[in-house]
Design an enzyme around this catalytic site. Structure first.
Site, PDB file in Angstrom:
ATOM      1  N   TYR A  29      16.676  29.786   9.178  1.00  0.00           N
ATOM      2  CA  TYR A  29      15.465  30.437   9.703  1.00  0.00           C
ATOM      3  C   TYR A  29      15.446  30.449  11.226  1.00  0.00           C
ATOM      4  CZ  TYR A  29      13.215  30.436   5.117  1.00  0.00           C
ATOM      5  OH  TYR A  29      12.879  30.672   3.815  1.00  0.00           O
ATOM      6  N   LYS A  46       0.845  -1.203   0.000  1.00  0.00           N
ATOM      7  CA  LYS A  46       0.000   0.000   0.000  1.00  0.00           C
ATOM      8  C   LYS A  46       0.877   1.249   0.000  1.00  0.00           C
ATOM      9  CE  LYS A  46      -0.292  -0.259   5.065  1.00  0.00           C
ATOM     10  NZ  LYS A  46      -1.082  -0.823   6.186  1.00  0.00           N
TER      11      LYS A  46
HETATM   12  C1  LIG Z   1      -0.362  -1.821   6.862  1.00  0.00           C
HETATM   13  C2  LIG Z   1      -0.944  -3.119   7.273  1.00  0.00           C
HETATM   14  C3  LIG Z   1      -0.130  -4.255   7.404  1.00  0.00           C
HETATM   15  C4  LIG Z   1       1.374  -4.186   7.329  1.00  0.00           C
HETATM   16  O1  LIG Z   1       1.858  -3.641   8.543  1.00  0.00           O
HETATM   17  P1  LIG Z   1       3.424  -3.455   8.825  1.00  0.00           P
HETATM   18  O2  LIG Z   1       3.444  -3.005  10.243  1.00  0.00           O
HETATM   19  O3  LIG Z   1       3.899  -2.407   7.893  1.00  0.00           O
HETATM   20  O4  LIG Z   1       4.077  -4.761   8.609  1.00  0.00           O
HETATM   21  C5  LIG Z   1      -0.750  -5.469   7.654  1.00  0.00           C
HETATM   22  N1  LIG Z   1      -2.090  -5.554   7.795  1.00  0.00           N
HETATM   23  C6  LIG Z   1      -2.894  -4.474   7.706  1.00  0.00           C
HETATM   24  C7  LIG Z   1      -4.351  -4.645   7.888  1.00  0.00           C
HETATM   25  C8  LIG Z   1      -2.347  -3.219   7.460  1.00  0.00           C
HETATM   26  O5  LIG Z   1      -3.142  -2.150   7.378  1.00  0.00           O
END
Ligand SMILES: *Cc1c(COP(=O)(O)O)cnc(C)c1O
Length: 374
Positions: A266, A45
């Protein structure tokens, strides 16, 4: 004839992001071996946690991954174009009923997160005249996505709600697996096992990256690592078992003498206690180098550490190179901002955040190179 300046191998971008896809594949294989006999999916994702899902996912398929998770429908569409048909693509954020035809056309597997989505998918199955695949998420304590306890009880009591749905797995998500020994992990595991035992038989999936390392009783049938694939430490209390995946190098734009008594950047936030040399690098918070990282940590120039000083600007970062041998630090040279010496977790800690956020904020202005890290 191509002018020499255009043919130059010199990057035009202010910073170059190198992404090591072989390291991502090694990380997946390590996680898959640890989780076996459970199967190992890959969470890609947010554009593969900022590293480019259309590059990462095919490399993971080559390494053996067959199940991929994205958050959004549009992410799934982009992925389908680069993965073989046998790749399973799960959509974590669920079903957008108005776009059910898109899920069907591309053979996506929505993660159904409440009874309304289950009903809508069942209707689609009726219209399609065939069973449709789905993951179904039950909440075990996060109170974020997934059937709540009342909905779960109704589904257990009324399994006919699943008519026409081919449940590929029951899933749930851990809230605290990154913290070793956190009691909530065991509570969620017990709840999840209890729920799955009362639902119609299907594979079960609970563990994210950290969960894979917190005991095989969390593995069930399918694990869902994300961050660990990309080099984030899934066991923050101990050394990082994962291979480092990215390097970020920024161009040195200018090197200046800055006298004692002056300040840098800054807010005049960094006061100079001695005559200093300051190098200005071509990256800033607009590139995802968070402003909360101002004045913290270091970059590496020709193997020497140079502390980050002053506030992070939109497009610029200032570092103190007073102690570096002068010939090593010249305009046109390069400074390593993220790499094996200072990984995403350290950069994150310096900015008061987590490695995930550093990765997903990686800038759109970087030149991206997919090659092993030198
Ligand atoms: C993002 C996500 C994962 C992966 O999690 P990580 O901590 O990055 O390994 C797995 N399951 C769900 C439902 C998620 O939203």
């Amino acid at each position: 004839m191509t002018p020499a300046s255009e043919a130059s191998a010199e990057p035009r971008a202010g910073a170059v992001l190198t992404i090591d896809l072989d390291a991502v594949a090694r990380n997946w294989r390590q996680l898959a071996a640890r989780a076996a006999p459970a199967r190992c999916a890959a969470v890609v994702k947010a554009d593969g946690y900022g590293l480019g899902a259309v590059k990462v996912a095919p490399r993971l398929f080559q390494a053996g991954a067959r199940v991929f998770f994205v958050a959004h429908l549009e992410e799934a569409v982009a992925l389908r174009a680069v993965l073989p048909g046998e790749a399973v693509i799960g959509v974590l954020n669920g079903l957008i009923a108005a776009h059910a035809s898109v899920y069907l056309a591309h053979d996506f597997v929505p993660v159904l997160n409440h009874l309304g989505e289950i009903a809508a998918w069942r209707d689609e199955a009726g219209k399609a005249g065939r069973a449709l695949p789905a993951y179904i998420q039950v909440d075990t304590g996060m109170n974020r996505l997934g059937l709540d306890s009342r909905e779960t009880a109704r589904l257990i009591a009324e399994p006919a709600r699943l008519a026409g749905i081919d449940v590929r797995a029951w899933i749930s998500h851990l809230a605290c697996a990154d913290q070793a020994g956190h009691p909530m992990t065991a509570v969620q595991r017990t709840r999840f096992a209890g729920i799955v035992a009362r639902l119609p038989p299907a594979p079960a999936s609970l563990a994210n990256s950290s969960g894979i390392f917190r005991g095989s009783d969390l593995h069930f049938d399918l694990v869902r690592p994300g961050c660990a694939l990309y080099g984030v430490n899934p066991t923050p209390e101990a050394g990082n078992p994962m291979a480092s995946v990215i390097a970020l190098d920024a161009r040195i734009l200018q090197v200046r003498e800055a006298p004692a008594g002056g300040s840098v950047g800054y807010g005049a936030a960094h006061a100079l206690a001695r005559d200093a040399r300051i190098a200005t690098l071509a990256l800033g918070y607009a590139d995802g180098y968070l402003r909360t990282g101002s004045g913290r940590g270091f970059v590496t120039i020709a193997g020497h550490k140079a502390p980050i000083v002053g506030r992070v600007s939109m497009d610029l970062l200032t570092v103190d190179v007073t102690d570096l041998p002068e010939p090593l630090c010249r305009p046109g040279g390069w400074a390593r901002v993220i790499g094996p010496d200072r990984g995403v977790d350290q950069v994150a800690a310096d900015a008061g955040t987590i490695g995930y956020e550093i990765l997903t904020d990686l800038g759109a202005r970087y030149q991206r190179r997919y090659t092993p890290i030198g």
